[in-house]
Design a protein around this motif. Structure first.
Motif, PDB file in Angstrom:
ATOM      1  N   PRO A  97      16.522   9.656 -40.334  1.00  0.00           N
ATOM      2  CA  PRO A  97      15.193   9.059 -40.576  1.00  0.00           C
ATOM      3  C   PRO A  97      14.215   9.270 -39.426  1.00  0.00           C
ATOM      4  O   PRO A  97      13.013   9.098 -39.606  1.00  0.00           O
ATOM      5  CB  PRO A  97      15.501   7.571 -40.779  1.00  0.00           C
ATOM      6  N   ILE A  98      14.740   9.612 -38.233  1.00  0.00           N
ATOM      7  CA  ILE A  98      13.903   9.908 -37.074  1.00  0.00           C
ATOM      8  C   ILE A  98      14.269  11.292 -36.560  1.00  0.00           C
ATOM      9  O   ILE A  98      15.453  11.624 -36.461  1.00  0.00           O
ATOM     10  CB  ILE A  98      14.097   8.849 -35.976  1.00  0.00           C
ATOM     11  N   TRP A  99      13.244  12.077 -36.251  1.00  0.00           N
ATOM     12  CA  TRP A  99      13.473  13.414 -35.693  1.00  0.00           C
ATOM     13  C   TRP A  99      12.247  13.794 -34.874  1.00  0.00           C
ATOM     14  O   TRP A  99      11.137  13.877 -35.409  1.00  0.00           O
ATOM     15  CB  TRP A  99      13.699  14.417 -36.824  1.00  0.00           C
ATOM     16  N   PHE A 100      12.433  13.952 -33.577  1.00  0.00           N
ATOM     17  CA  PHE A 100      11.325  14.384 -32.727  1.00  0.00           C
ATOM     18  C   PHE A 100      11.868  15.148 -31.529  1.00  0.00           C
ATOM     19  O   PHE A 100      13.057  15.086 -31.209  1.00  0.00           O
ATOM     20  CB  PHE A 100      10.475  13.189 -32.254  1.00  0.00           C
ATOM     21  N   THR A 101      10.975  15.868 -30.863  1.00  0.00           N
ATOM     22  CA  THR A 101      11.312  16.546 -29.614  1.00  0.00           C
ATOM     23  C   THR A 101      10.175  16.368 -28.622  1.00  0.00           C
ATOM     24  O   THR A 101       9.003  16.354 -28.996  1.00  0.00           O
ATOM     25  CB  THR A 101      11.609  18.042 -29.849  1.00  0.00           C
ATOM     26  N   ASN A 102      10.528  16.171 -27.351  1.00  0.00           N
ATOM     27  CA  ASN A 102       9.587  16.083 -26.242  1.00  0.00           C
ATOM     28  C   ASN A 102       9.985  17.125 -25.212  1.00  0.00           C
ATOM     29  O   ASN A 102      11.175  17.277 -24.920  1.00  0.00           O
ATOM     30  CB  ASN A 102       9.617  14.701 -25.587  1.00  0.00           C
ATOM     31  N   LEU A 103       9.021  17.826 -24.663  1.00  0.00           N
ATOM     32  CA  LEU A 103       9.317  18.877 -23.699  1.00  0.00           C
ATOM     33  C   LEU A 103       8.379  18.829 -22.506  1.00  0.00           C
ATOM     34  O   LEU A 103       7.207  18.478 -22.641  1.00  0.00           O
ATOM     35  CB  LEU A 103       9.174  20.268 -24.324  1.00  0.00           C
ATOM     36  N   ILE A 104       8.916  19.184 -21.354  1.00  0.00           N
ATOM     37  CA  ILE A 104       8.120  19.680 -20.244  1.00  0.00           C
ATOM     38  C   ILE A 104       8.410  21.167 -20.186  1.00  0.00           C
ATOM     39  O   ILE A 104       9.549  21.574 -19.945  1.00  0.00           O
ATOM     40  CB  ILE A 104       8.491  19.000 -18.926  1.00  0.00           C
ATOM     41  N   TYR A 105       7.387  21.976 -20.474  1.00  0.00           N
ATOM     42  CA  TYR A 105       7.604  23.418 -20.625  1.00  0.00           C
ATOM     43  C   TYR A 105       6.475  24.174 -19.945  1.00  0.00           C
ATOM     44  O   TYR A 105       5.314  24.081 -20.351  1.00  0.00           O
ATOM     45  CB  TYR A 105       7.671  23.764 -22.112  1.00  0.00           C
ATOM     46  N   ARG A 106       6.828  24.861 -18.861  1.00  0.00           N
ATOM     47  CA  ARG A 106       5.887  25.702 -18.135  1.00  0.00           C
ATOM     48  C   ARG A 106       4.613  24.947 -17.770  1.00  0.00           C
ATOM     49  O   ARG A 106       3.493  25.426 -17.993  1.00  0.00           O
ATOM     50  CB  ARG A 106       5.578  26.972 -18.921  1.00  0.00           C
TER      51      ARG A 106
END
Length: 238
Positions: A97-106
């Motif tokens: 029911p929950i799906w997310f992504t967080n990034l520190i990218y370049r």
């Protein structure tokens, strides 16, 4: 790095991650989420120790655990990985029911929420000019709460508990109106400030959650390079 739902400043993003991205939602000691109470129970140790060095997210790491949203009674699998200073959190997946992504990218902070109860919009938000060193500078200002023991783990983990907050406006001590925007409770291994076991996130960066709080709880955390992948939806237009 639960920074879902609103445009973020670099200061509020610091809470995540631990927010990491980082640097995760923490109830009072001993009151864990209904779905994972044993996993997040905390006991305060009575010994008095000198203040250790502040948490610092490493350049390379990989770990697995759970993302817990207590008031929604939702717990989903969670991964947190870093490679060459970039890092990525992923909670849930297509079948959850929950799906997310967080990034520190370049040098940019990204948040993409694929699924969340009641959410109809799924943009990839970007905050440029934010990298690992910016995160670690924020963590360097965290306040030491004390040494604690995380119950429900085998073996029980002995950690140092830190707290970071964002309050607006920034005013000197005294009788001034203040608004607490975000709070992070960060639990790192007592022998290694670069091993993160739990993170609380509470505040506007958790806008999608009715109670504004979310947990990350790690089962493993290894100091070897992980995998960081920028979603196609977050790629800049060509």
């Amino acid at each position: 790095m639960g920074w879902k739902g609103v445009p973020r400043t670099a200061a509020s993003a610091v809470l995540a991650g631990a927010a990491v991205l980082v640097l995760a939602a923490v109830p009072p000691a001993g009151a864990g989420p209904r779905t994972a109470a044993a996993a997040v129970a905390v006991a305060v140790r009575q010994d008095v120790s000198p203040q250790p060095p502040a948490p610092r997210l490493p350049r390379d790491f990989r770990g697995r655990g759970k993302w817990i949203v207590r008031d929604l009674d939702i717990t989903v699998p969670f991964t947190w990985e870093g490679k060459d200073g970039d890092s990525q959190m992923t909670a849930g997946g297509p079948q959850y029911p929950i799906w997310f992504t967080n990034l520190i990218y370049r040098g940019t902070l990204y948040t993409l929420t694929y699924k969340w109860p009641g959410l109809d919009e799924h943009p990839c938000s970007r905050i440029p000019g934010f990298g690992l060193e910016d995160l670690n500078r924020g963590l360097a200002n965290a306040r030491f709460v004390g040494p604690e023991t995380l119950r429900g783990t085998r073996p029980q983990r002995r950690v140092n508990h830190w707290r970071a907050g964002v309050v607006f406006p920034e005013l000197p001590p005294g009788n001034h109106p203040r608004l607490p925007l975000a709070l992070g409770d960060i639990y790192v291994d007592e022998h290694d400030r670069g091993t993160f076991w739990q993170v609380l996130q509470f505040g506007v960066q958790n806008l999608y959650d009715p109670e504004l709080d979310e947990w990350l709880v790690m089962d493993t955390f290894e100091h070897r390079p992980g995998t960081v992948t920028l979603p196609r939806r977050c790629e800049p237009p060509r």
